[in-house]
Design an enzyme around this catalytic site. Structure first.
Site, PDB file in Angstrom:
ATOM      1  N   ASP A   9       0.824  -1.197   0.000  1.00 52.03           N
ATOM      2  CA  ASP A   9       0.000   0.000   0.000  1.00 52.03           C
ATOM      3  C   ASP A   9       0.867   1.259   0.000  1.00 52.03           C
ATOM      4  OD1 ASP A   9      -2.280   1.562   0.054  1.00 52.03           O
ATOM      5  OD2 ASP A   9      -3.086   0.687   1.896  1.00 52.03           O
TER       6      ASP A   9
ATOM      7  N   ASP B 226     -10.874   1.969  -2.459  1.00 50.40           N
ATOM      8  CA  ASP B 226     -11.254   1.667  -1.076  1.00 50.40           C
ATOM      9  C   ASP B 226     -12.768   1.595  -0.917  1.00 50.40           C
ATOM     10  OD1 ASP B 226      -8.671   1.526  -0.189  1.00 50.40           O
ATOM     11  OD2 ASP B 226      -8.661   3.479   0.802  1.00 50.40           O
TER      12      ASP B 226
END
Length: 699
Positions: A455, A515
């Site tokens: 990430d 997300d």
């Protein structure tokens, strides 16, 4: 037929791939002239192209030469069009005068070296045919004894043929609303898509398509389409410049925003690859060609189906304890998950997002014996094991930052900029890269870890080492980690879809597109994403209702069907699922496994002809023996309970059987009349699986 050939009578070059041709030639004065990019042509056609005089009537306000006639538009002289290359020499001169010095044809492409007529500086243009795609990049060489500054160094200029009108299609968006399909007609001027964030960003993908079709929607089955993308995981820029007389060219490359990249004496720099894809039969074919390119030439392990994933983030957030993780793992395994990933919160000091990034060792209180016991338990359940990491960032409250505060991007006389409570490590430094590789190697060697969710949750600021070094440093770190642990798979994430480009895809098995796990909003995100990228790279989760970000209530069926159109993942808190939902979830997972090879590696079709409030997509297996059809409606109105979906790409002479009902349909009927699909109520969804059972018997 060779992919590239040199035709000495014309001093011309012809590159040919699956369904396209690209041609260029050297003029008697040594300039490199663009001739053609589009459908297939023969070498005999080059004489006519060379005889076609590109000089049209115009005043002295026109750029000279015009951009559409040049292979590389370099700043200098009366070039007023968008340029691809601009430099500053040590004596202050900021103009180039390039001529062809040499050329070389290889089995799959071409290299042409352009040298400045006065300065010891060269630009080597590289071309490589990859199936239905053409890759291009440039190597810039300083052969002198004085430094050169690169003010602009795009990978290529892409001239397009004249059309009476042009319409652009691109993927715009924002955080939690990435890859929204956007379409606008072009007028004279420039359409600029870019990122200045040090990562590709959420606002747009480094991808653009251009055609002459309808303003409102792309034509799926007809019309020529040209498309350009960039394989670069940093700041980027795509510019389409349309002149008043209909001439269009596209430039693509590293963003020149704050660039000023030094090229030392004797040094060279190679730009990232830009890729051009031409399709002669509409956006269906364009999508097919991009998918094939990624599967055959970009993404690792292209022939391996991706596993059904469970990720614990939305179930536990930062409260990561072995007992709760193991309970989730047991339930995930019972659903049929094949990979269990522990997300953020497993490492030292990570009670919230304010600390711990950079110290990739397990929390001693929660994991006194490290991650191995939990990984072993997960493996015993029949699943692979993965963890979340953010290796490019560092928290000020971390052992790493306290030991090496100079390892971040910063200006010595300016405040440091925090984002999500982190700084970025200066991966342009060799010592920093070595530390990150060693830290990840130690982590992966400490336990049987099969997958990293990689990430990044902030943009690049204070680019003290420039904008290029951090990206090249990231690529080196990823390549070294993959070489040390070749069996480890990697997922790319950057606050969702902030880094989903061809450069990062060459080093990761799949991407986290957003997300936002709201299954309804994911339909638009995934619809746009799949225009440019193969579904086998698109992770999608089934999460709890109401959804974490949007608070929308959605039925489990709709959530599963939405996620099943890509790589199926599950991210809900299974400890709170009812026995009925767990049983239903296991059935959906089993159903997905029966069709996942078709979804991940088949031919995708966006189904038109449905009402505007219906989203439908089909996937045909590579063999053609299975077809999966998904349909979604947020709310069914006007007493409508069914829709007719006309399926494309089926064998008209075959018979297809509905796997659930046993009903039989001919391919011709499904193509020309349609498949009737039931959709009732709010947030309705349906999956129909068709199996080709035999050729049709004609009377």
């Amino acid at each position: 037929m060779p992919a590239a050939e040199h035709l000495p009578p014309h001093d011309a070059f012809l590159l040919r791939g699956d369904g396209f041709a690209y041609a260029l030639a050297v003029t008697p004065g040594g300039d490199l002239r663009h001739l053609h990019w589009g459908g297939p042509i023969a070498s005999d056609d080059l004489g006519a192209l060379l005889a076609d005089d590109p000089r049209e009537f115009g005043s002295n306000t026109w750029s000279s030469p015009r951009a559409h006639t040049e292979e590389l538009v370099a700043h200098g002289g009366r070039r007023l069009d968008e340029s691809a290359l601009a430099v500053e020499f040590a004596d202050g001169v900021r103009a180039l005068d390039l001529a062809v010095e040499s050329s070389a044809v290889s089995d799959d492409g071409l290299t042409v070296r352009l040298a400045d007529r006065h300065y010891p500086f060269a630009a080597e243009l590289h071309y490589r045919v990859r199936g239905g795609a053409l890759e291009r990049w440039t190597t810039l060489v300083n052969d002198g004894d004085a430094p050169v500054i690169l003010d602009r160094a795009y990978s290529a200029s892409w001239p397009l043929p004249w059309q009476p009108r042009w319409v652009a299609t691109w993927l715009a968006g924002a955080y939690a609303a990435e890859t929204q399909l956007t379409r606008r007609p072009l007028g004279p001027g420039r359409l600029v898509l870019e990122s200045r964030r040090g990562i590709p960003g959420h606002a747009a993908q480094p991808w653009l398509a251009l055609d002459a079709g309808d303003d409102a929607r792309p034509s799926d089955e007809t019309g020529a389409v040209w498309s350009v993308a960039l394989a670069w995981s940093g700041s980027w820029r795509l510019a389409a410049e349309l002149a008043a007389d209909g001439r269009l060219h596209v430039t693509a490359g590293v963003n020149d925003f704050d660039l000023r990249h030094p090229l030392a004496p004797g040094a060279s720099w190679t730009t990232p690859v830009t890729v051009g894809v031409y399709a002669g039969a509409g956006h269906d074919e364009l999508t097919d060609r991009w998918h094939a390119y990624e599967r055959e030439h970009v993404v690792p392990r292209p022939d391996t189906v991706r596993p059904v994933l469970y990720n614990s983030w939305e179930a536990t957030f930062f409260d990561v304890r072995p007992d709760s993780q193991l309970e989730l793992a047991r339930r995930a395994a019972a659903l049929g998950a094949e990979l269990f990933v522990v997300d953020d919160g497993w490492f030292a000091g990570r009670d919230d997002e304010s600390a711990g990034i950079g110290d990739w060792t397990p929390d001693r209180t929660a994991f006194p014996d490290g991650l191995k016991p939990l990984a072993d338990e997960v493996h015993a359940l029949g699943m692979r094991f993965g963890v979340w990491v953010e290796p490019e960032a560092v928290s000020p409250d971390s052992d790493l930052f306290r030991a090496h505060p100079d390892w971040i991007h910063q200006w010595p006389t300016r405040p440091r900029t925090l984002a999500r409570q982190t700084h970025l490590l200066a991966l342009s430094r060799a010592d920093v890269r070595t530390h990150v590789v060693e830290a990840l190697d130690a982590l992966l060697s400490s336990a049987p870890i099969d997958v990293l969710k990689w990430d990044l949750n902030r943009p690049l600021t204070e680019a003290s080492d420039g904008w290029i070094g951090p990206v090249e440093g990231l690529y080196e770190v990823l390549d070294r980690v993959r070489a040390l642990h070749p069996d480890v798979w990697i997922e790319s994430c950057a606050s969702g879809g902030g880094r989903a480009d061809l450069g990062i895809m060459a080093r990761t098995e799949w991407v986290w597109p957003s997300d936002n796990t709201d299954a309804l909003e994911r339909l638009a995100i995934q619809h746009g994403y799949a225009y440019a990228h193969s579904p086998h790279t698109m992770m999608a989760w089934v999460t709890d209702s109401p959804t974490y970000l949007t608070k929308r209530e959605l039925p489990l069926r709709f959530r599963f069907h939405s996620a099943m159109t890509g790589l199926l993942g599950i991210g809900g808190n299974l400890a709170h699922w009812s026995p009925e939902d767990l049983a239903a979830g296991a059935e959906y997972v089993a159903q997905y496994k029966r069709i996942r090879a078709t979804v991940q590696y088949g031919t995708m079709r966006r189904l038109s002809g449905a009402p505007d409030d219906v989203t439908a997509v089909s996937y045909r297996s590579p063999s053609g023996d299975q077809v999966a059809v998904f349909a979604f409606a947020p709310s069914v109105r006007h007493l409508r309970r069914t829709v007719l979906l006309r399926l494309r790409g089926l064998d008209p002479d075959a018979v297809y059987a509905d796997a659930a009902t046993g009903a039989h349909y001919s391919g011709a009927l499904l193509r020309h009349h349609g498949l009737r699909v039931a959709l009732t109520g709010d947030h309705a969804s349906e999956l129909v699986v068709l199996d080709r059972i035999r050729p049709r018997r004609h009377p």
